[in-house]
Design a protein around this motif. Structure first.
Motif, short mmCIF file in Angstrom:
data_model
loop_
_atom_site.label_atom_id
_atom_site.label_comp_id
_atom_site.label_asym_id
_atom_site.label_seq_id
_atom_site.Cartn_x
_atom_site.Cartn_y
_atom_site.Cartn_z
N ALA A 1 -53.06 -29.85 43.56
CA ALA A 1 -53.66 -29.82 42.23
C ALA A 1 -52.72 -30.47 41.39
N ILE A 2 -51.48 -30.64 41.49
CA ILE A 2 -50.40 -31.52 40.64
C ILE A 2 -50.93 -32.83 40.58
N ASP B 1 -61.14 -28.11 36.84
CA ASP B 1 -60.93 -26.72 37.32
C ASP B 1 -59.57 -26.59 37.92
N VAL B 2 -58.14 -26.58 37.45
CA VAL B 2 -57.14 -26.67 37.92
C VAL B 2 -56.96 -25.43 38.98
N VAL B 3 -57.12 -24.15 38.41
CA VAL B 3 -56.93 -23.03 39.16
C VAL B 3 -57.65 -22.94 40.44
N GLY B 4 -58.83 -23.21 40.42
CA GLY B 4 -59.95 -23.22 41.32
C GLY B 4 -59.44 -24.01 42.55
N GLU C 1 -58.16 -23.33 46.35
CA GLU C 1 -58.71 -23.75 47.39
C GLU C 1 -58.13 -24.96 48.28
N THR C 2 -57.01 -25.89 47.81
CA THR C 2 -56.07 -26.42 48.65
C THR C 2 -54.72 -26.05 48.49
#
Length: 545
Positions: free
Chosen positions: A396-397, A383-386, A390-391
């Motif tokens: 995410a990258i 879940d990239v978007v989530g 959150e972070t």
């Protein structure tokens, strides 16, 4: 140290302006941030349509010039070879134009559009998914590279055709402004450009440094705190300072070539081991979506927001207008750099090469890196978007890269690529800043001058990073870039005026390549030569050394 070559009014004024903006932001960060953000909202909210009109006009104008008689003019002497091969030339202009920012946005920009899509579409819907991978390619595509290319026309023309050994924005508008260029107005034009570039460089640092710190954290376990970011920034400064000191051939060219092949390897690896079919089909579909909606995307604003049942999304101002403003701030720098490395090419080759190679590179980064992350999102693998919400986007990258085979190696290579990308952008920037503050540049700006601006580019962003307001400098540069809209208009007018005058005065050229002999023109038109003696005469006919 040849101090007589330095244009001290421009040199000192640029430093004073940078300090005048940066010091208050550092001392009064909260108040400064409020004022700068208000100015940014005013400019983008009230003049957004001007940015969009300019983007379309620049693209249309360059296509016209490329296929006109003006486009066949050669930049240099009749039998002069190209100074750089096509691959190295494309690598240098691409690295200068996009920097490490494309590693950031290429990987994660789709996630922002996925949850906040354009045209009032519901976030996370099937329609939002279609637009998510397309809009990033549009923002980094032909329009962006057209904005970049526009200033290179008059600058390259005066440097290689009229043989004026000066790399200044003010000098490129001399045909329009005349002797006014020699007044404080000329200094103001150059200083505004320099401030915009230094602020734009702050934007690149603001995106690149935390991403690199996150990669270092994944590799070594070092926390991505201020100390780590400081070391990274100083390391990048050392790399691009050495590169800028070495010059174009031994420094910038070598770094750009390394950059190109490392980027190709990483992209090829993700494409082969990732969802190859999905990446190919999604990228191809995105290109079709852009072509089918090009003018809609290039002109979309929200004039009916909050009236008639329409809801304001803020998408155009937050993304398209912002991007066009960002490209505009960087455009004179990229234009200067592209002009400097384009000796021996025709104007058509310079225009089409910059737009095509620049767009192709952006399509590969967004198509491969971005769609790999989108595939993880849609298949439920990650879940990239989530995770981003959150972070952070930087975390995410790195997490996306962590889902690749040999994740540790790929994160390491990605981090190295980001460092080199950052360095190539900054060594190009320091090279051009040094050139702008010199009265004459025969081959290379003075070494001490290049080194000075290499460290200046890092110093103020480093200070502002410690007070947590690097993004405020970025926003301030976008606001300061507003006058560049009008400077770009002057540059366009200047190029057409000068090139058309020389074409009318030239005789005996044979298509497809037009070589303009300025010495013969001045000899055939003695009256014109006398009128221009104060501004051109000896410099115009000085052979390139």
């Amino acid at each position: 140290m040849n101090k007589k070559l330095i244009d001290w009014p421009t040199f000192i004024s640029a430093l004073i302006l940078l300090l005048a903006v940066s010091i208050p932001l550092a001392v009064f960060p909260k108040a400064g941030k409020v004022i700068v953000n208000m100015a940014n909202s005013f400019v983008t909210g009230n003049f957004g349509v001007m940015y969009l009109i300019f983007g379309l006009a620049a693209f249309a104008f360059l296509i016209f010039v490329a296929f006109s008689k003006n486009g066949h003019i050669k930049l240099g002497d009749k039998h002069e070879d190209r100074e750089f091969g096509t691959i190295s030339w494309a690598a240098m202009l691409f690295a200068a134009g996009i920097g490490s920012s494309i590693l950031y946005w290429g990987m994660i920009e789709w996630a922002h559009y996925y949850q906040g899509p354009p045209f009032g579409i519901e976030g996370g819907s099937k329609e939002a998914i279609q637009w998510a991978p397309a809009y990033g390619i549009f923002h980094w595509g032909p329009m962006a590279w057209a904005i970049y290319t526009l200033p290179s026309l008059p600058i390259a023309y005066f440097y290689y055709v009229r043989k004026k050994p000066v790399l200044k924005i003010s000098e490129a508008v001399r045909p329009v402004l005349g002797k006014a260029v020699d007044t404080p107005l000329g200094n103001l034009i150059d200083v505004l450009f320099m401030f915009g570039l230094m602020g734009g460089a702050g934007t690149t640092l603001a995106l690149g440094t935390p991403m690199i710190a996150q990669g270092v954290n994944e590799i070594t376990g070092l926390p991505p705190n201020l100390a780590t970011k400081t070391v990274i920034m100083l390391l990048c400064t050392a790399i691009f300072a050495v590169s800028a000191y070495s010059g174009l051939r031994r420094g910038i060219k070598v770094l750009s070539d390394i950059n190109l092949w490392l980027a190709i390897f990483i992209l090829a690896f993700i494409f082969v081991v990732g969802p190859t079919v999905f990446i190919s089909e999604t990228t191809f579909t995105s290109l079709g979506l852009i072509l089918n909606n090009f003018f809609k995307m290039a002109t979309w604003l929200e004039p009916f927001a909050n009236v008639g049942g329409f809801t304001e999304t803020g998408f155009p101002e937050a993304w398209t207008v912002f991007y066009w403003a960002w490209w505009l701030v960087y455009a004179p720098f990229v234009g200067l750099f592209v002009a400097r490395i384009s000796r021996g090419r025709t104007i058509q080759e310079m225009i089409l090469g910059t737009i095509i190679y620049g767009t192709l590179g952006s399509v590969l980064f967004f198509g491969i890196m971005g769609n790999y992350g989108l595939h993880l999102q849609l298949t439920g693998t990650f879940d990239v978007v989530g995770y981003m919400n959150e972070t952070s986007a930087q975390a995410a990258i790195i997490a996306i890269l962590g889902h690749l085979p040999m994740a540790g190696i790929m994160v390491s290579l990605f981090t190295i690529l980001a460092i080199i990308f950052l360095a190539t952008t900054f060594d190009s920037s320091s090279y051009i800043l040094a050139a702008v503050v010199q009265k004459e540049v025969q081959r290379e700006p003075l070494r001490w001058n290049r080194l000075f601006w290499a460290f200046t580019l890092c110093l103020m962003p480093l200070v502002l990073m410690y007070v947590g307001d690097l993004k405020t400098l970025q926003t301030a540069s976008i606001v300061a870039g507003f006058p560049v809209l009008f400077i770009m208009g002057l540059l366009t007018w200047s190029f057409m005026k000068a090139s058309n005058e020389d074409l009318r005065a030239s005789k005996g050229y044979e298509p497809p390549t037009i070589y303009i002999n300025r010495r013969e023109i001045l000899q055939r038109t003695p009256e014109r030569s006398q009128k221009q003696s104060t501004s051109e005469s000896s410099e115009d006919v000085t052979p390139d050394k």
